[in-house]
Design a protein around this motif. Structure first.
Motif, PDB file in Angstrom:
ATOM      1  N   GLY A  58      34.338 106.261 -20.533  1.00 38.22           N
ATOM      2  CA  GLY A  58      34.078 106.425 -19.036  1.00 38.22           C
ATOM      3  C   GLY A  58      35.312 106.861 -18.523  1.00 38.22           C
ATOM      4  O   GLY A  58      35.315 106.256 -17.084  1.00 38.22           O
ATOM      5  N   GLY A  59      36.455 107.433 -19.002  1.00 38.40           N
ATOM      6  CA  GLY A  59      37.384 107.776 -18.310  1.00 38.40           C
ATOM      7  C   GLY A  59      38.669 106.665 -18.128  1.00 38.40           C
ATOM      8  O   GLY A  59      39.550 106.650 -17.384  1.00 38.40           O
ATOM      9  N   ARG A  60      38.335 105.446 -18.897  1.00 34.54           N
ATOM     10  CA  ARG A  60      39.440 104.277 -18.526  1.00 34.54           C
ATOM     11  C   ARG A  60      39.818 103.623 -19.908  1.00 34.54           C
ATOM     12  O   ARG A  60      38.898 103.587 -20.843  1.00 34.54           O
ATOM     13  CB  ARG A  60      38.703 103.241 -17.967  1.00 34.54           C
ATOM     14  N   LEU A  61      40.768 103.123 -20.166  1.00 34.87           N
ATOM     15  CA  LEU A  61      41.362 102.621 -21.322  1.00 34.87           C
ATOM     16  C   LEU A  61      40.779 101.154 -21.211  1.00 34.87           C
ATOM     17  O   LEU A  61      41.129 100.448 -20.202  1.00 34.87           O
ATOM     18  CB  LEU A  61      42.643 102.450 -21.529  1.00 34.87           C
ATOM     19  N   GLU A 108      30.787 106.658 -26.899  1.00 38.04           N
ATOM     20  CA  GLU A 108      31.031 105.957 -25.773  1.00 38.04           C
ATOM     21  C   GLU A 108      32.610 106.540 -25.490  1.00 38.04           C
ATOM     22  O   GLU A 108      33.112 106.142 -24.222  1.00 38.04           O
ATOM     23  CB  GLU A 108      31.062 104.374 -25.756  1.00 38.04           C
ATOM     24  N   TYR A 109      33.205 107.157 -26.357  1.00 39.29           N
ATOM     25  CA  TYR A 109      34.589 107.637 -26.108  1.00 39.29           C
ATOM     26  C   TYR A 109      34.451 109.184 -25.570  1.00 39.29           C
ATOM     27  O   TYR A 109      33.798 110.107 -26.146  1.00 39.29           O
ATOM     28  CB  TYR A 109      35.509 107.456 -27.147  1.00 39.29           C
ATOM     29  N   ARG A 169      35.225 115.254 -24.068  1.00 38.83           N
ATOM     30  CA  ARG A 169      33.795 115.873 -24.446  1.00 38.83           C
ATOM     31  C   ARG A 169      33.359 116.108 -23.153  1.00 38.83           C
ATOM     32  O   ARG A 169      33.089 115.578 -22.060  1.00 38.83           O
ATOM     33  CB  ARG A 169      33.062 114.592 -24.766  1.00 38.83           C
ATOM     34  N   HIS A 170      32.664 117.356 -23.037  1.00 36.88           N
ATOM     35  CA  HIS A 170      31.904 118.192 -21.758  1.00 36.88           C
ATOM     36  C   HIS A 170      30.727 118.768 -22.077  1.00 36.88           C
ATOM     37  O   HIS A 170      30.749 119.501 -23.081  1.00 36.88           O
ATOM     38  CB  HIS A 170      32.669 118.728 -21.141  1.00 36.88           C
ATOM     39  N   ASN A 171      29.492 118.301 -21.777  1.00 39.46           N
ATOM     40  CA  ASN A 171      28.205 118.642 -21.916  1.00 39.46           C
ATOM     41  C   ASN A 171      28.031 119.081 -23.445  1.00 39.46           C
ATOM     42  O   ASN A 171      27.517 119.916 -23.928  1.00 39.46           O
ATOM     43  CB  ASN A 171      28.187 120.088 -21.344  1.00 39.46           C
ATOM     44  N   GLY A 172      28.463 117.719 -24.275  1.00 43.26           N
ATOM     45  CA  GLY A 172      28.314 117.941 -25.692  1.00 43.26           C
ATOM     46  C   GLY A 172      29.122 118.778 -26.532  1.00 43.26           C
ATOM     47  O   GLY A 172      28.942 118.934 -27.698  1.00 43.26           O
TER      48      GLY A 172
END
Length: 196
Positions: A58-61, A108-109, A169-172
């Motif tokens: 979700g954009g976070r470590l 999730e990554y 990852r963007h739109n699969g």
């Protein structure tokens, strides 16, 4: 065919490479020639650049386990592996490599940020202005074909770390963004904290 990228340019990895499952992220640099010092001046230490991969959810470590570097060479999922530390940057080709198994990365990554910092930069009085020929390239793991390369040609004087690029990852589909952002972070911990 390899694509030469400019700073901030994004490229699709999946679209033009059907069945792409594994990529090798190759990073390279050379130490720039140093100016002559006085006769009694100590010989400068080699510049030790360390490549790392930061996996974001979700954009976070979210965990230190998601930081792949010379002290943690393999992600717990087995999907990302650092191939070892090069202490000097000497030699031709890639100085350090990180292998990414795109097909097996858990959903999730969403992003893998590739960073490089100079080990003990402040103590050794070193910075990226003392580095030349720095690059990041992505190679198709199936056939060892270079897909894209980004040569970092900006002046990064006084910068001690750098965000080279990111796979996301963007739109699969998987894409790569050539970032080339220098920072003054003294080490990997501070660099990683940018993504917490």
């Amino acid at each position: 065919m390899s694509v030469s990228l400019q700073k901030g340019q994004k490229v699709s990895l999946s679209k033009d490479n059907a069945g792409l499952s594994k990529v090798v992220v190759g990073l390279g640099w050379d130490e720039a020639p140093q100016t002559k010092r006085g006769f009694f001046a100590p010989k400068p230490q080699p510049i030790d650049c360390d490549a790392s991969a930061i996996l974001l959810r979700g954009g976070r470590l979210c965990s230190n386990e998601d930081l792949i570097y010379f002290g943690n060479l393999r992600h717990k999922t087995g999907t990302i592996q650092h191939m070892g530390d090069n202490l000097t940057g000497a030699g031709e080709g890639d100085d350090e490599q990180i292998v990414v198994d795109l097909a097996a990365i858990p959903a999730e990554y969403d992003r893998i940020v590739i960073v490089v910092n100079i080990y003990q930069a402040y103590q050794r009085k070193q910075h990226f202005g003392m580095i030349q020929n720095a690059f990041i390239r992505l190679v198709d793991g199936r056939n060892n074909t270079e897909m894209c390369k980004y040569n970092l040609s900006d002046d990064y004087s006084n910068m001690t770390a750098m965000i080279f690029g990111e796979i996301y990852r963007h739109n699969g589909e998987w894409k790569f963004n050539a970032v080339g952002q220098g920072t003054n972070d003294p080490g990997l911990g501070e660099l990683a904290n940018r993504f917490v």
